[in-house]
Scaffold this active site. Structure first.
Site, PDB file in Angstrom:
ATOM      1  CB  VAL A  62      -0.933   0.047   1.257  1.00  0.00           C
ATOM      2  CG1 VAL A  62      -1.971  -1.050   1.137  1.00  0.00           C
ATOM      3  CG2 VAL A  62      -0.146   0.215   2.401  1.00  0.00           C
ATOM      4  CB  SER A  63       0.361   4.485  -1.491  1.00  0.00           C
ATOM      5  OG  SER A  63       0.410   3.828  -2.486  1.00  0.00           O
ATOM      6  CB  SER A  64      -0.116   6.476   2.898  1.00  0.00           C
ATOM      7  OG  SER A  64      -1.606   5.982   2.766  1.00  0.00           O
ATOM      8  CD  GLN A  67      -3.485   3.419   0.714  1.00  0.00           C
ATOM      9  OE1 GLN A  67      -2.156   3.442   0.331  1.00  0.00           O
ATOM     10  NE2 GLN A  67      -4.426   3.425  -0.241  1.00  0.00           N
ATOM     11  CG  ASP A 162      -2.049   2.780  -4.026  1.00  0.00           C
ATOM     12  OD1 ASP A 162      -2.099   3.218  -3.041  1.00  0.00           O
ATOM     13  OD2 ASP A 162      -2.125   1.564  -4.582  1.00  0.00           O
TER      14      ASP A 162
END
Length: 203
Positions: A62-64, A67, A162
């Site tokens: 996941v991007s962050s 999440q 994302d």
């Protein structure tokens, strides 16, 4: 010689005749004994045995940090799918955008593919491993005889989020180069971008 004859399904007399005629030449020791490289005689058999020793790796990303719940969901989906197939597997995960080249998990997977230690790669979605250039990675997998299993061929539900994180990271890097990472102008620009991203996600 006896082992080579048994593997090929012929007699040792036949092997001696083949050696004499050059049809299947053997290596000869100093004492005059014939020696055969079994891996060269039956490469498909030895390749199959090697493939069973290669690992199945499943990858989640996941991007962050916001999440993390989605990351756990991805890992659970991968675990259930691999277990259902009866594969012995390892789940590797990363937290960060798809354009970041310094993820430890992704590097571990790519190193394993290059070294021939990975036989299968399992992803929830096509872009989990890399945001851009996925086809190049998959081409490398094909060249290394790595099976790629993508569980969901449809659109990734986290795609928009994302992409927003990816855009923010790109702007962060370039604005820091233009204005300096600690400058007020850089901070104002990033704050404005973050605000716009949040507003677009709430729409």
């Amino acid at each position: 010689m006896r082992e080579a004859a048994s593997l090929l399904g012929v007699s040792m007399t036949t092997l001696r005749r083949w050696d004499a005629s050059g049809k299947l030449a053997a290596d000869h020791t100093a004492g005059g004994h014939r020696r055969y490289d079994l891996a060269k005689l039956t490469p498909d058999l030895f390749r199959a045995e090697a493939d069973t020793q290669r690992r199945t790796l499943a990858y989640a990303r996941v991007s962050s940090h916001d999440q993390k719940a989605e990351l756990e969901r991805q890992k659970q989906v991968l675990e259930r799918s691999c277990a259902r197939q009866g594969w012995t597997f390892e789940v590797i995960s990363d937290l960060g955008t798809g354009i970041n080249d310094h993820k430890k998990g992704r590097k571990k997977i790519l190193d394993g593919i290059i070294d021939g230690r990975v036989g299968r790669l399992v992803l929830t979605h096509k872009d989990r491993l890399v945001r851009f250039g996925a086809e190049l990675v998959f081409a490398m997998c094909e060249a290394k005889n790595v099976e790629v299993v993508i569980l969901n061929q449809g659109e990734d539900t986290t795609c928009e989020e994302d992409l927003a994180e990816d855009v923010l990271e790109i702007i962060t890097v370039f604005s820091a180069r233009l204005y300096g990472s600690r400058s007020r102008k850089n901070q104002r620009l990033l704050d404005g971008v973050r605000k716009a991203v949040k507003e677009s996600q709430s729409c």
